[in-house]
Design a protein around this motif. Structure first.
Motif, mmCIF file in Angstrom:
data_model
loop_
_atom_site.group_PDB
_atom_site.id
_atom_site.type_symbol
_atom_site.label_atom_id
_atom_site.label_comp_id
_atom_site.label_asym_id
_atom_site.label_seq_id
_atom_site.Cartn_x
_atom_site.Cartn_y
_atom_site.Cartn_z
ATOM 1 N N GLN A 51 0.869 -1.180 0.000
ATOM 2 C CA GLN A 51 0.000 0.000 0.000
ATOM 3 C C GLN A 51 0.903 1.226 0.000
ATOM 4 O O GLN A 51 1.683 1.430 0.941
ATOM 5 C CB GLN A 51 -0.901 0.048 1.222
ATOM 6 C CG GLN A 51 -1.986 -0.983 1.242
ATOM 7 C CD GLN A 51 -2.844 -0.864 2.505
ATOM 8 O OE1 GLN A 51 -2.492 -0.191 3.455
ATOM 9 N NE2 GLN A 51 -3.977 -1.542 2.491
ATOM 10 N N GLN A 53 0.419 5.389 -0.950
ATOM 11 C CA GLN A 53 -0.555 6.389 -1.389
ATOM 12 C C GLN A 53 -0.152 6.938 -2.748
ATOM 13 O O GLN A 53 1.013 6.886 -3.139
ATOM 14 C CB GLN A 53 -0.719 7.496 -0.348
ATOM 15 C CG GLN A 53 0.517 8.320 -0.097
ATOM 16 C CD GLN A 53 0.325 9.245 1.104
ATOM 17 O OE1 GLN A 53 0.181 8.766 2.217
ATOM 18 N NE2 GLN A 53 0.317 10.539 0.857
ATOM 19 N N LYS A 54 -1.128 7.442 -3.477
ATOM 20 C CA LYS A 54 -0.917 7.869 -4.868
ATOM 21 C C LYS A 54 -0.375 9.288 -4.994
ATOM 22 O O LYS A 54 0.340 9.595 -5.929
ATOM 23 C CB LYS A 54 -2.232 7.745 -5.668
ATOM 24 C CG LYS A 54 -2.789 6.337 -5.709
ATOM 25 C CD LYS A 54 -1.841 5.400 -6.404
ATOM 26 C CE LYS A 54 -2.378 3.985 -6.422
ATOM 27 N NZ LYS A 54 -1.338 2.997 -6.598
ATOM 28 N N THR A 55 -0.751 10.171 -4.055
ATOM 29 C CA THR A 55 -0.302 11.567 -4.118
ATOM 30 C C THR A 55 0.145 12.050 -2.744
ATOM 31 O O THR A 55 -0.263 11.505 -1.716
ATOM 32 C CB THR A 55 -1.423 12.498 -4.630
ATOM 33 O OG1 THR A 55 -2.530 12.436 -3.722
ATOM 34 C CG2 THR A 55 -1.874 12.135 -6.036
ATOM 35 N N SER A 56 0.980 13.092 -2.768
ATOM 36 C CA SER A 56 1.460 13.684 -1.532
ATOM 37 C C SER A 56 1.977 15.094 -1.827
ATOM 38 O O SER A 56 2.085 15.491 -2.989
ATOM 39 C CB SER A 56 2.590 12.835 -0.945
ATOM 40 O OG SER A 56 3.056 13.404 0.255
ATOM 41 N N ILE A 62 5.539 9.578 4.065
ATOM 42 C CA ILE A 62 4.721 8.570 3.381
ATOM 43 C C ILE A 62 4.974 7.223 4.064
ATOM 44 O O ILE A 62 6.119 6.865 4.335
ATOM 45 C CB ILE A 62 5.118 8.445 1.892
ATOM 46 C CG1 ILE A 62 5.078 9.797 1.192
ATOM 47 C CG2 ILE A 62 4.278 7.415 1.167
ATOM 48 C CD1 ILE A 62 3.737 10.451 1.197
ATOM 49 N N LEU A 141 3.965 7.353 -6.995
ATOM 50 C CA LEU A 141 3.606 8.390 -6.043
ATOM 51 C C LEU A 141 3.888 9.731 -6.708
ATOM 52 O O LEU A 141 5.013 9.984 -7.154
ATOM 53 C CB LEU A 141 4.448 8.254 -4.768
ATOM 54 C CG LEU A 141 4.405 9.432 -3.792
ATOM 55 C CD1 LEU A 141 3.019 9.580 -3.162
ATOM 56 C CD2 LEU A 141 5.468 9.265 -2.715
#
Length: 144
Positions: A51, A53-56, A62, A141
């Motif tokens: 897992q 995350q796709k954006t930050s 992260i 990401l």
């Protein structure tokens, strides 16, 4: 022609060959009986789940979550390694120690982890997960 001398020479050669064969066989039996059948090696392990995350946004921490799994109880000490290939490419691999005396318990071996990652530049980060012989998966990401 003296056939008696030829017969003795032939018998001595046969005797010598049999003596050497018996010696080789005896050495082989001794080595195979005293040989330790314990196998202990480190191999790459399949990462079954991740897992990311796709954006930050820049400077946010992260969490990369991963689970490695192997199919029998001869596996132990599973661990993960995140390697920076270049500024935006990373590889995530799992490794484990396989140790066996011949029979392995029929149990699944799992290890999960959370790796903290902090991007330092804006852009697309690629995480290549696993290595051959397992299917390599790539997560992306995007950091703004």
């Amino acid at each position: 022609m003296d056939t008696e001398g030829l017969s003795i020479k032939y018998k001595n050669t046969t005797y010598t060959i049999m003596k050497k064969s018996t010696l080789i066989l005896l050495i082989f039996i001794i080595c195979s009986c005293s040989k330790d059948e314990n196998i202990k090696r480190t191999f790459i392990v399949n990462i079954s789940e991740t897992q990311i995350q796709k954006t930050s946004v820049l400077a946010d921490k992260i969490e990369i979550k991963a689970i490695a799994v192997e199919s029998n109880g001869c596996w132990k000490d599973l661990h993960f390694v995140l390697t920076k290939e270049n500024e935006f490419n990373y590889s995530l691999k799992a490794f484990g120690t396989f140790e066996s005396n011949g029979a392995c318990p029929t149990v699944m071996v799992f290890k999960d982890t959370i790796i903290n990652f902090m991007p330092t530049l804006k852009g697309k980060y690629f995480f290549h997960i696993n290595d051959k012989p397992y299917k390599v998966k790539t997560d992306t990401l995007i950091v703004d």
